[in-house]
Motif scaffolding. Structure first.
Motif, mmCIF file in Angstrom:
data_model
loop_
_atom_site.group_PDB
_atom_site.id
_atom_site.type_symbol
_atom_site.label_atom_id
_atom_site.label_comp_id
_atom_site.label_asym_id
_atom_site.label_seq_id
_atom_site.Cartn_x
_atom_site.Cartn_y
_atom_site.Cartn_z
ATOM 1 N N ARG A 9 46.274 31.598 46.655
ATOM 2 C CA ARG A 9 47.053 31.832 45.434
ATOM 3 C C ARG A 9 46.590 33.121 44.795
ATOM 4 O O ARG A 9 45.406 33.346 44.627
ATOM 5 N N ARG A 10 47.568 33.938 44.464
ATOM 6 C CA ARG A 10 47.242 35.137 43.707
ATOM 7 C C ARG A 10 46.968 34.701 42.284
ATOM 8 O O ARG A 10 47.653 33.838 41.752
ATOM 9 N N PRO A 11 45.974 35.301 41.664
ATOM 10 C CA PRO A 11 45.717 34.943 40.273
ATOM 11 C C PRO A 11 46.922 35.299 39.402
ATOM 12 O O PRO A 11 47.639 36.252 39.675
ATOM 13 N N ALA A 12 47.119 34.508 38.383
ATOM 14 C CA ALA A 12 48.236 34.757 37.465
ATOM 15 C C ALA A 12 48.022 36.104 36.786
ATOM 16 O O ALA A 12 46.900 36.486 36.484
ATOM 17 N N PRO A 13 49.121 36.816 36.561
ATOM 18 C CA PRO A 13 48.979 38.103 35.892
ATOM 19 C C PRO A 13 48.506 37.937 34.456
ATOM 20 O O PRO A 13 48.779 36.926 33.810
ATOM 21 N N ALA A 14 47.794 38.953 33.968
ATOM 22 C CA ALA A 14 47.331 38.928 32.586
ATOM 23 C C ALA A 14 48.513 39.051 31.633
ATOM 24 O O ALA A 14 48.564 38.391 30.609
ATOM 25 N N HIS A 38 57.601 47.133 26.392
ATOM 26 C CA HIS A 38 56.555 46.171 26.751
ATOM 27 C C HIS A 38 55.259 46.861 27.146
ATOM 28 O O HIS A 38 54.174 46.406 26.775
ATOM 29 N N LEU A 39 55.358 47.945 27.878
ATOM 30 C CA LEU A 39 54.143 48.660 28.253
ATOM 31 C C LEU A 39 53.438 49.219 27.015
ATOM 32 O O LEU A 39 52.212 49.179 26.934
ATOM 33 N N ALA A 40 54.198 49.706 26.044
ATOM 34 C CA ALA A 40 53.599 50.194 24.795
ATOM 35 C C ALA A 40 52.920 49.047 24.051
ATOM 36 O O ALA A 40 51.804 49.202 23.533
ATOM 37 N N ALA A 41 53.567 47.882 24.010
ATOM 38 C CA ALA A 41 52.981 46.717 23.335
ATOM 39 C C ALA A 41 51.693 46.272 24.026
ATOM 40 O O ALA A 41 50.785 45.763 23.371
ATOM 41 N N TRP A 42 51.623 46.470 25.341
ATOM 42 C CA TRP A 42 50.428 46.110 26.097
ATOM 43 C C TRP A 42 49.372 47.214 26.062
ATOM 44 O O TRP A 42 48.291 47.052 26.620
ATOM 45 N N GLY A 43 49.705 48.346 25.437
ATOM 46 C CA GLY A 43 48.763 49.457 25.353
ATOM 47 C C GLY A 43 48.599 50.214 26.659
ATOM 48 O O GLY A 43 47.540 50.797 26.915
ATOM 49 N N GLY A 80 44.297 43.981 34.596
ATOM 50 C CA GLY A 80 44.132 45.349 34.127
ATOM 51 C C GLY A 80 43.945 46.367 35.225
ATOM 52 O O GLY A 80 43.655 47.528 34.970
ATOM 53 N N GLU A 81 44.115 45.931 36.485
ATOM 54 C CA GLU A 81 43.880 46.832 37.615
ATOM 55 C C GLU A 81 45.137 47.552 38.069
ATOM 56 O O GLU A 81 45.069 48.709 38.464
ATOM 57 N N HIS A 82 46.267 46.845 38.087
ATOM 58 C CA HIS A 82 47.502 47.506 38.498
ATOM 59 C C HIS A 82 48.722 46.865 37.842
ATOM 60 O O HIS A 82 48.704 45.706 37.470
ATOM 61 N N ALA A 135 57.135 48.306 43.204
ATOM 62 C CA ALA A 135 56.247 49.476 43.166
ATOM 63 C C ALA A 135 55.028 49.088 42.349
ATOM 64 O O ALA A 135 55.116 48.291 41.413
ATOM 65 N N GLU A 136 53.897 49.643 42.724
ATOM 66 C CA GLU A 136 52.666 49.376 41.992
ATOM 67 C C GLU A 136 52.020 50.673 41.533
ATOM 68 O O GLU A 136 52.041 51.678 42.247
ATOM 69 N N LEU A 137 51.478 50.604 40.329
ATOM 70 C CA LEU A 137 50.738 51.716 39.754
ATOM 71 C C LEU A 137 49.309 51.244 39.468
ATOM 72 O O LEU A 137 49.128 50.219 38.806
ATOM 73 N N ASP A 138 48.330 51.961 39.992
ATOM 74 C CA ASP A 138 46.951 51.626 39.688
ATOM 75 C C ASP A 138 46.650 52.029 38.257
ATOM 76 O O ASP A 138 46.980 53.123 37.826
ATOM 77 N N LEU A 139 46.012 51.130 37.517
ATOM 78 C CA LEU A 139 45.668 51.410 36.117
ATOM 79 C C LEU A 139 44.224 51.850 35.980
ATOM 80 O O LEU A 139 43.834 52.376 34.954
ATOM 81 N N VAL A 140 43.426 51.625 37.016
ATOM 82 C CA VAL A 140 42.022 52.003 37.007
ATOM 83 C C VAL A 140 41.841 53.082 38.081
ATOM 84 O O VAL A 140 42.231 52.867 39.226
ATOM 85 N N PRO A 141 41.269 54.231 37.719
ATOM 86 C CA PRO A 141 41.103 55.299 38.728
ATOM 87 C C PRO A 141 40.183 54.892 39.852
ATOM 88 O O PRO A 141 39.328 54.075 39.694
#
Length: 141
Positions: A9-14, A38-43, A80-82, A135-141
């Protein structure tokens, strides 16, 4: 014969947001606006994601449209990773592929833009008659 299937099971998204939208210009525009909000609300930064949502939603409107059937936009942030962006339509027989349009062509560059902006992208078929372009975007370099 006994067979046992082990599923991981993939962990539930934050954070997660899902909406059904009409496959129209208005629906595609609303997809981008809702994603940005939504992205702005999530920072989270939204510029690359907004472009990706716009391209995938436009493709759902142009190539995945079936009268009377909506497309689904889903945004999910995992630990918070992607950020995962998914657009699901009901034309599974029309799988997307990046094109090499002529220099003077007015369309045909959407997936090239997604490919350039996303860290990963792909297509998940099913269940019939649906397909999901993600599509996925990495949020952590």
């Amino acid at each position: 014969m006994n067979s046992e299937t082990v599923r991981t099971r993939r962990p539930a998204p934050a954070w997660e947001f899902t909406v059904l939208l009409s496959p129209t210009r208005r629906g595609a525009r609303l997809a981008r606006l809702l994603a940005t909000a939504h992205l702005a609300a999530w920072g989270l930064p939204s510029e690359r994601a907004a472009h990706i949502v716009a391209e995938l939603a436009t493709n759902a409107m142009v190539h995945g449209r079936v009268p009377g059937r909506d497309f689904r936009l889903r945004l999910a942030v995992h630990h918070g990773e992607h950020l995962r962006i998914e657009v699901t339509d009901t034309r599974s027989e029309r799988l997307p592929a990046p094109l090499s349009p002529a220099d003077d062509a007015e369309s045909g560059r959407g997936l090239l833009i997604v490919e350039a902006l996303a860290d990963r992208w792909g297509v998940a078929p099913g269940p019939f008659p649906r397909k999901t372009v993600w599509a996925e975007l990495d949020l952590v370099p």
